[in-house]
Motif scaffolding. Structure first.
Motif, PDB file in Angstrom:
ATOM      1  N   GLN A 113     -12.717 -10.657 -26.955  1.00 57.06           N
ATOM      2  CA  GLN A 113     -12.213 -12.022 -27.133  1.00 57.06           C
ATOM      3  C   GLN A 113     -13.383 -13.009 -27.202  1.00 57.06           C
ATOM      4  OE1 GLN A 113      -9.912 -13.126 -23.480  1.00 57.06           O
ATOM      5  NE2 GLN A 113     -10.226 -10.990 -22.928  1.00 57.06           N
ATOM      6  N   ALA A 171     -12.648 -16.706 -28.499  1.00 52.34           N
ATOM      7  CA  ALA A 171     -11.988 -17.565 -27.511  1.00 52.34           C
ATOM      8  C   ALA A 171     -12.934 -17.909 -26.371  1.00 52.34           C
ATOM      9  CB  ALA A 171     -10.741 -16.861 -26.974  1.00 52.34           C
ATOM     10  N   ALA A 206     -14.046 -21.691 -25.399  1.00 50.95           N
ATOM     11  CA  ALA A 206     -13.267 -22.087 -24.223  1.00 50.95           C
ATOM     12  C   ALA A 206     -13.714 -23.459 -23.712  1.00 50.95           C
ATOM     13  CB  ALA A 206     -13.428 -21.047 -23.118  1.00 50.95           C
TER      14      ALA A 206
END
Length: 494
Positions: free
Chosen positions: A267, A270, A274
């Motif tokens: 991930q 992401a 973030a």
């Protein structure tokens, strides 16, 4: 790359605890000579041109310890002589560890313990009794000895690095413990400041076993080692915990960190975008710096991380014992899935270089300096991280490779919060040296860092200091969210 996971060794059977007094003095003398020989044989300080005082320091430390050894007639005398000896180096990498089967020190306490809150020593753990000082009472003096002097004499002189706040946080809970140290007096009366008034309390010493003492000492440190892992925070942030950088494939930490990196790699987009990433290193006392490098690449991007120039280089002390330790770990790592290729290449290079230095009679093997290496990274402009703040939460345990991690992460823009870290010298990467008595082992640094910006025993100070209990995860997470919000408003700290 730091490799402070090398303190791995077989535990030896210890001799009987009820030896006659003269036997303890003889064992201590033999162990002192063995430590001195190992340090002269394998410590880089012996040939460090920038530290000409290392040899005389060895001489002075041995002389002091041997003067105490002639009076030693118990295990406690043996232990505290060696603790005082290692403390003189003011180096967390020259440490003493008891081996399995060694006698335990008989321990007494007065029903309460103090710990350091800044410079003050306050009562942080106590039994329920109206005759004891209350929680939060500040220690003024014991038997007329000022509290600061008392702490240094009773603990600092036998643990070292007492100038560091982290050392006082970690060991300050032992100021009012009696563990049979024959070189210090046991206090009888202490004065405390209670609600603005000085009050005297007699110390009524009573035994406490190791199981009961452990949580009491934890109360004075107000920190612990959380489990490795990751969770999503409210608002979409990532809270990533790496409480150890141990790289021994036989330990669970190796598997846990590999799994964590794999989870995060799945991930990456992401993670990099973030709104906030928290890097929680509470309880992390070091290990291998490869873990923090790989984590940085996932959070900031490989291009940005690898573009940072590294001005450091190292010199390894060439000794047969050091080479054998590195080769043993090299063999173990090569047989383990998940081993970082860069770490394996580094070990191949170092072991080959050290072997060559030994053949040529050279005491130090010089790793390539950045200016000597054609492939040395050159700092270039790279895109900024698209996501929000990266916050590093560290405590007083952070040392060695944990400090290297903060050096890198802060260079990439991370914000350090929590409490002041521990610190280290430029002597790194230890190996164990079991002592002839079978009671203990000493750790021996094998390399010396060059070109490091952070100084000798220099702690890293947080931008925002947490005054609460570092064990309270929920309260910490709420506070970190407040720090992030404050920084977004361009305010300093909540």
């Amino acid at each position: 790359m730091s490799l402070d996971w090398l303190l791995i060794g077989a535990l030896l059977a210890a001799p009987a605890a009820d030896a006659p007094g003269e036997a303890w003095s003889a064992r201590l003398s033999g162990d002192l000579l063995a430590i001195d020989a190992a340090l002269r044989d394998s410590h880089p300080g012996m040939f460090d041109a920038r530290n000409p005082g290392f040899g005389p320091q060895l001489d002075a430390a041995l002389a002091q310890a041997r003067s105490r050894a002639v009076t030693v007639d118990s295990h406690a005398g043996y232990w505290w002589t060696l603790k005082g000896y290692t403390a003189t180096f003011n180096d967390g990498h020259v440490s003493l560890n008891a081996l399995a089967g060694a006698p335990q020190l008989a321990t007494r306490w007065p029903g309460f313990l103090t710990g350091f809150d800044g410079d003050a020593q306050t009562v942080m753990s106590r039994e329920e009794s109206a005759t004891l000082p209350p929680l939060g009472a500040s220690l003024v003096a014991c038997d007329g000895v000022d509290a600061q002097v008392l702490a240094r004499q009773r603990v600092g002189d036998f643990s070292g690095r007492w100038n560091l706040q982290a050392s006082r946080i970690h060991a300050g809970g032992e100021v009012l413990l009696d563990q049979g140290n024959p070189f210090i007096a046991t206090p009888l009366m202490c004065t405390f400041l209670v609600q603005g008034r000085k009050m005297d309390y007699p110390l009524l010493w009573r035994p406490i076993d190791a199981a009961a003492l452990a949580p009491r000492l934890a109360d004075t440190r107000r920190s612990f080692r959380p489990a490795n892992g990751m969770h999503r925070m409210r608002g979409g942030g990532y809270w990533i915990t790496t409480s150890s950088f141990n790289a021994d494939p036989a330990k669970s930490n190796f598997k846990e960190l590999n799994q964590l990196l794999q989870t995060l790699a799945a991930q990456t987009g992401a993670l990099q975008e973030a709104p906030m990433v928290v890097l929680d290193v509470r309880g992390n006392s070091g290990g291998a710096s490869q873990w923090s490098l790989e984590l940085a690449r996932l959070i900031w991007g490989r291009e940005r991380v690898d573009a940072i120039g590294d001005p450091t280089w190292v010199e390894w002390r060439a000794s047969k014992a050091n080479l054998a330790q590195l080769q043993a770990f090299q063999t173990k790592l090569k047989g383990s899935p998940g081993a970082a290729p860069e770490m394996l290449v580094m070990l191949d290079t170092v072991t080959a270089g050290m072997a060559q230095a030994l053949t040529q009679g050279e005491p130090l093997w010089h790793a390539s300096r950045p200016q000597d290496a054609a492939s040395a990274p050159v700092a270039v402009e790279t895109p900024a991280r698209p996501g929000g703040n990266v916050i590093v939460l560290a405590d007083a345990s952070c040392g060695s490779a944990c400090l290297d991690a903060l050096d890198l992460w802060k260079q990439l823009g991370a914000i350090q919060v929590g409490v002041e870290t521990s610190a280290d010298t430029v002597y790194m990467d230890v190996r164990p040296e079991p002592l002839p008595s079978g009671l203990a082992r000493i750790s021996i640094p094998m390399k010396v860092f060059r070109g490091r910006t952070r100084g000798f025993n220099e702690a890293l100070v947080p931008e925002c200091r947490y005054a609460g209990d570092m064990r309270d995860g929920a309260a910490l997470e709420n506070w970190v969210l407040q720090v992030d919000a404050a920084r977004r408003r361009e305010a300093r700290c909540p």
